[in-house]
Design a protein around this motif. Sequence first.
Motif: not given
Length: 80
Positions: A17-28, A50-55
């Motif tokens: 979970i920590k690994l996947l959260t880190g990967i997601a944070d980097e992608m965002l 920012e793009k995801l938040d706008w959408f």
Amino acid sequence: MKRCGVNIDSDCSPENIKLLTGIADEMLKQKNVESVLFEGKQIGEQTNFEKLDWFAGELVLEHQRRSCRIAPTVAFKQPS
């Protein structure tokens, strides 16, 4: 960074979970990349977050607009 295993998306261990959260944070944090017709890819000015938040905001607004309508957005077929 640790390499992804075969069952990375089904492993619910705290380490995974920590690994996947880190990967997601980097992608965002990365800049948004869009495909432009006949021109290839273009790096945008906004981050993926920012793009995801706008959408997400646009989806909320559309849901509010549709919930306030008296008639549904579908067209009714007139009897012939």
